[in-house]
Design a protein around this motif. Structure first.
Motif, short mmCIF file in Angstrom:
data_model
loop_
_atom_site.label_atom_id
_atom_site.label_comp_id
_atom_site.label_asym_id
_atom_site.label_seq_id
_atom_site.Cartn_x
_atom_site.Cartn_y
_atom_site.Cartn_z
N ARG A 68 4.01 -4.57 -1.36
CA ARG A 68 5.39 -4.58 -0.88
C ARG A 68 5.93 -3.16 -0.73
NH1 ARG A 68 6.86 -7.87 -4.23
NH2 ARG A 68 7.78 -6.53 -5.83
N LEU A 69 5.61 -2.32 -1.72
CA LEU A 69 6.05 -0.93 -1.62
C LEU A 69 5.39 -0.22 -0.45
CD1 LEU A 69 6.03 0.10 -5.41
CD2 LEU A 69 8.02 -0.40 -3.96
N GLN A 70 4.06 -0.50 -0.26
CA GLN A 70 3.38 0.10 0.88
C GLN A 70 3.98 -0.37 2.20
OE1 GLN A 70 -0.75 -0.82 0.41
NE2 GLN A 70 -1.07 0.63 -1.29
N ARG A 71 4.31 -1.68 2.29
CA ARG A 71 4.89 -2.22 3.52
C ARG A 71 6.27 -1.60 3.78
NH1 ARG A 71 4.38 -6.99 2.25
NH2 ARG A 71 6.49 -7.48 1.53
N ARG A 72 7.06 -1.49 2.72
CA ARG A 72 8.38 -0.87 2.89
C ARG A 72 8.25 0.58 3.32
NH1 ARG A 72 11.68 -3.08 -2.47
NH2 ARG A 72 11.85 -5.29 -1.80
N LYS A 73 7.27 1.26 2.71
CA LYS A 73 7.06 2.65 3.09
C LYS A 73 6.64 2.75 4.55
CE LYS A 73 4.53 6.78 1.62
NZ LYS A 73 3.51 7.31 0.67
N HIS A 74 5.74 1.84 4.97
CA HIS A 74 5.30 1.85 6.36
C HIS A 74 6.45 1.51 7.30
CE1 HIS A 74 2.66 1.33 9.79
NE2 HIS A 74 3.21 0.13 10.01
N GLU A 75 7.27 0.51 6.93
CA GLU A 75 8.42 0.14 7.76
C GLU A 75 9.42 1.29 7.83
OE1 GLU A 75 9.94 -3.37 6.00
OE2 GLU A 75 8.37 -4.70 6.81
N ALA A 76 9.64 1.95 6.70
CA ALA A 76 10.57 3.08 6.71
C ALA A 76 10.05 4.21 7.60
CB ALA A 76 10.79 3.59 5.28
#
Length: 309
Positions: free
Chosen positions: A74-82
């Motif tokens: 989830r953190l990786q996905r949020r980082k990628h989305e950001a």
């Protein structure tokens, strides 16, 4: 737990080596002391690994690891989305900056053109006013000559009544001088009129160029507008070119409907088929051929809309 257990195992391994070394050296006090430490470390290891033997601990550990994995994803996905949002915002900002620069350059160019036209017109008006001033001076000098002629005539008549007559040579000299001045003023008048006509032609030419530029700008905007309408119409009929490339399954249909643009024979055949249905606008059994593409109507229900999408 695993880290603590590994630490105690490493501690026991070191103590075992120390026990063998004390045994080889015959150091009984050291061997006893090391044995006590080893037994204490073994008790600590058993205490640490005791929860691992309890029922359900493995499942709880697995759930904890799964939660950690999901949290990491989830953190990786949020980082990628950001990062993607930041890149998209940067792209939009760059596009806005490019449009602003283009608009600013266009405005500067228009202002410079207007300034050049204003300066040219001001210069032409200045020269024209100078020419008109010279014409006014010439006309005033002509009026002065006519006044001198009238004044001499009146004085000559008054002198004749008194019996005084000037010699003919004086009249001839006066008339020659006046005619010379009139010829000079006439020449200057014609010259000034020619300059005025030339300036007016130049101003009319500039105005015509300005009208021509305005017309070209208007035609360019109309062409861009028609091109945008055509692209939108083609997108509605055949789909977005970026979404439907040439290798897409709809390409044969696109080729079929656009074959008249690439083949004269196809154009003649299609026109012949259309001409069979030409009827007047008020015909009760038909209608005229539309001047452009017939756009599909909007979906009237959700099922149709799903099929269109």
């Amino acid at each position: 737990v695993a880290v603590a257990a590994l630490g105690r195992v490493a501690r026991l391994t070191a103590l075992c080596r120390a026990l063998r070394r004390s045994e080889d050296e015959g150091d009984e006090p050291g061997w006893a002391r090391t044995r006590q430490e080893a037994e204490a470390a073994l008790r600590e290891l058993r205490e640490i690994v005791r929860p691992l033997r309890e029922p359900g601990y493995g499942e709880a550990l697995r759930r904890k690891a799964e939660r950690a994995r999901k949290r990491r994803l989830r953190l990786q996905r949020r980082k990628h989305e950001a990062r993607a949002a930041k890149e998209e915002e940067a792209a939009r900002a760059a596009e806005r900056e490019a449009k602003i620069d283009q608009w600013r350059a266009k405005c500067i160019q228009e202002v410079e053109e207007k300034n050049r036209e204003r300066e040219l017109k001001a210069a032409a008006d200045s020269v024209l006013s100078e020419v008109r001033k010279k014409q006014a001076d010439t006309k005033r000098m002509m009026d002065v000559l006519r006044g001198l002629e009238k004044l001499r005539k009146l004085r000559k008549e008054a002198a004749a009544r008194k019996g005084v007559c000037p010699p003919p040579s004086a009249d001839e000299a006066f008339e020659n001088q006046v005619e010379s001045l009139k010829t000079l003023l006439k020449t200057r008048t014609e010259l000034y009129e020619a300059e005025e006509r030339a300036l007016r032609v130049m101003l009319e030419g500039e105005q015509e160029e300005e009208r021509k530029r305005e017309m070209e700008k208007k035609q360019k905007k109309e062409r861009e507008k028609l091109l945008q309408q055509k692209l939108e119409m083609d997108s509605k009929l055949f789909g977005d070119p970026a979404e439907f490339p040439l290798a897409h399954l709809l390409q044969p249909f696109r080729d079929y409907y656009l074959q008249a643009e690439h083949s004269v024979a196809a154009l003649i055949q299609i026109r012949h088929e259309w001409d069979q249905y030409l009827v007047p606008a008020d015909h009760p059994e038909g209608s005229c051929i539309p001047p452009g593409w017939v756009l599909p109507s909007l979906p009237t229900n959700d099922t149709w809309a799903t099929a269109v999408r």
